[in-house]
Design a protein around this motif. Sequence first.
Motif, short mmCIF file in Angstrom:
data_model
loop_
_atom_site.label_atom_id
_atom_site.label_comp_id
_atom_site.label_asym_id
_atom_site.label_seq_id
_atom_site.Cartn_x
_atom_site.Cartn_y
_atom_site.Cartn_z
N VAL A 14 5.03 27.99 -8.61
CA VAL A 14 5.20 28.34 -7.20
C VAL A 14 5.64 29.80 -7.10
N PRO A 15 4.88 30.65 -6.37
CA PRO A 15 5.28 32.05 -6.25
C PRO A 15 6.48 32.22 -5.33
N VAL A 16 7.34 33.16 -5.67
CA VAL A 16 8.52 33.48 -4.87
C VAL A 16 8.44 34.96 -4.51
N LYS A 17 8.45 35.27 -3.23
CA LYS A 17 8.36 36.66 -2.79
C LYS A 17 9.74 37.30 -2.80
N SER A 18 9.76 38.58 -3.15
CA SER A 18 11.02 39.32 -3.20
C SER A 18 11.00 40.43 -2.15
N GLU A 19 12.14 40.64 -1.51
CA GLU A 19 12.24 41.72 -0.53
C GLU A 19 12.52 43.06 -1.20
N THR A 20 12.85 43.02 -2.48
CA THR A 20 13.13 44.25 -3.23
C THR A 20 12.25 44.28 -4.48
N TRP A 21 12.19 45.45 -5.10
CA TRP A 21 11.33 45.62 -6.27
C TRP A 21 11.87 44.85 -7.48
N VAL A 22 10.93 44.31 -8.24
CA VAL A 22 11.24 43.62 -9.49
C VAL A 22 10.53 44.37 -10.62
N LEU A 23 11.28 44.77 -11.64
CA LEU A 23 10.72 45.47 -12.79
C LEU A 23 10.77 44.57 -14.01
N THR A 24 9.69 44.54 -14.77
CA THR A 24 9.66 43.79 -16.02
C THR A 24 9.14 44.70 -17.13
N SER A 25 9.63 44.47 -18.34
CA SER A 25 9.22 45.29 -19.48
C SER A 25 9.58 44.59 -20.78
N HIS A 26 8.91 45.00 -21.84
CA HIS A 26 9.23 44.48 -23.16
C HIS A 26 10.46 45.18 -23.75
N ALA A 27 10.83 46.34 -23.18
CA ALA A 27 11.94 47.14 -23.71
C ALA A 27 13.14 47.03 -22.79
N ARG A 28 14.21 46.46 -23.28
CA ARG A 28 15.39 46.25 -22.43
C ARG A 28 16.01 47.56 -21.99
N HIS A 29 16.00 48.59 -22.85
CA HIS A 29 16.69 49.82 -22.47
C HIS A 29 16.02 50.51 -21.28
N TYR A 30 14.72 50.26 -21.06
CA TYR A 30 14.09 50.78 -19.84
C TYR A 30 14.74 50.17 -18.61
N LEU A 31 14.93 48.85 -18.65
CA LEU A 31 15.47 48.15 -17.49
C LEU A 31 16.97 48.38 -17.33
N ASP A 32 17.66 48.64 -18.43
CA ASP A 32 19.08 49.00 -18.31
C ASP A 32 19.21 50.26 -17.46
N ASP A 53 12.51 59.00 -13.26
CA ASP A 53 13.91 58.82 -13.63
C ASP A 53 14.11 57.78 -14.73
N MET A 54 13.00 57.26 -15.28
CA MET A 54 13.09 56.26 -16.33
C MET A 54 12.88 56.90 -17.70
N PRO A 55 13.34 56.24 -18.78
CA PRO A 55 13.15 56.79 -20.12
C PRO A 55 11.69 56.76 -20.55
N ASP A 56 11.37 57.59 -21.53
CA ASP A 56 10.08 57.58 -22.22
C ASP A 56 8.96 58.16 -21.35
N MET A 57 7.86 58.47 -22.02
CA MET A 57 6.69 59.05 -21.37
C MET A 57 5.60 57.99 -21.30
N GLY A 58 5.23 57.63 -20.09
CA GLY A 58 4.21 56.61 -19.90
C GLY A 58 4.12 56.23 -18.44
N THR A 59 3.38 55.17 -18.15
CA THR A 59 3.18 54.74 -16.77
C THR A 59 3.67 53.31 -16.58
N TRP A 60 3.94 52.99 -15.32
CA TRP A 60 4.29 51.63 -14.90
C TRP A 60 3.18 51.14 -13.98
N ARG A 61 2.89 49.87 -14.07
CA ARG A 61 1.78 49.33 -13.29
C ARG A 61 2.29 48.50 -12.12
#
Length: 339
Positions: free
Chosen positions: A34-52, A153-161
């Motif tokens: 069941v999908p749940v909509k969020s009123e704010t942005w949700v970020l996901t990544s394989h690298a925890r330090h990005y999300l920290d 403002d995030m670590p590393d050089m790359g893109t987010w989708r």
Amino acid sequence: MGARISNVQREARELGRLRTGWSVPHKDPGKRPVPVKSETWVLTSHARHYLDEAAEVWGGTVEPWQPQGSGPEQYRVVTERRSIDALLPPGDPLSQYNEMWNAGGCLRRCDGETEQLTRKSCLCARQFGPDWHLQPKGVVCSVTSRLRVVLPDMPDMGTWRAETHSFYAASEWGGTVDMVLSGTGGRGLIPVTLRIEQRKRVANGQTKNFPVVAVELRGVTPRQALTGPLPTAVALDPSAAPRLALEAARTDWVAEAACALTIDDLQDTWRRAFRAGELTDALAALLKARCEEVEAESVRPARRTAEPQPVPDEDGAIDAEVIEEIDDPGWPDDPDATG
């Protein structure tokens, strides 16, 4: 000297995803989550330090997260922000298809006319007509838009989708990105804000509330964004370059034309003004007139420099060169000439 393989596409590494919701298991294990909509942005990544770092900037708590399917465990942070600052990278950052997926992967990928996997005409439109997108999900393809952005403002050089399945966002994202590309030619970075805004649609006696991700210019005007590629320093920090500074940085084409000495110089000014989108009718007329002036000056005979007059010395004598007189042989074509 560096080199690149000409037939290999160059693309920055994907660091994570920007989402507008998540899903929870259905009470019936045999049904879809069941999908749940969020009123704010949700970020996901394989690298925890990005999300920290994301949690430090935008709030929220980092937690383990298991994506749908059998992929490896990742991390997720539900931020406290409805809008985040980003940059559109060089090139075309937007990919759009109508897609249908199941546990085995992608079943359909259609550009609106041709289904890419089978090379047949659009199956959804053929079955349900032009309003096929109003059918329930799973019955028809989902409008899928994927936008690559840089989070400065995030670590590393790359893109987010950032990905959305909104029919309305698909139209707006395509229009915004295409307008930007028409001015920049896909060169340079463009500062934008990704904002989740709530929309309402009333149709057939029903009211539907839904979120849409809006892509907005950040810190620059449409005139500045469409004039050409922005300097990287301005794209990274638009507030540090006020509008007057941007206006002052423009080339003074009139002064450059006045200083031009050759036709080649004026033609180069014409081409650069055209590429900058600043070749007005008045400037074109001025450059043509200046070309005529330079051309006229190039054929005008040079002025003869007056020879200095001899000055007598203290005795009143004037130095002179004695030339021995010789018989004039006459003009070579004169038949009476001697010799």
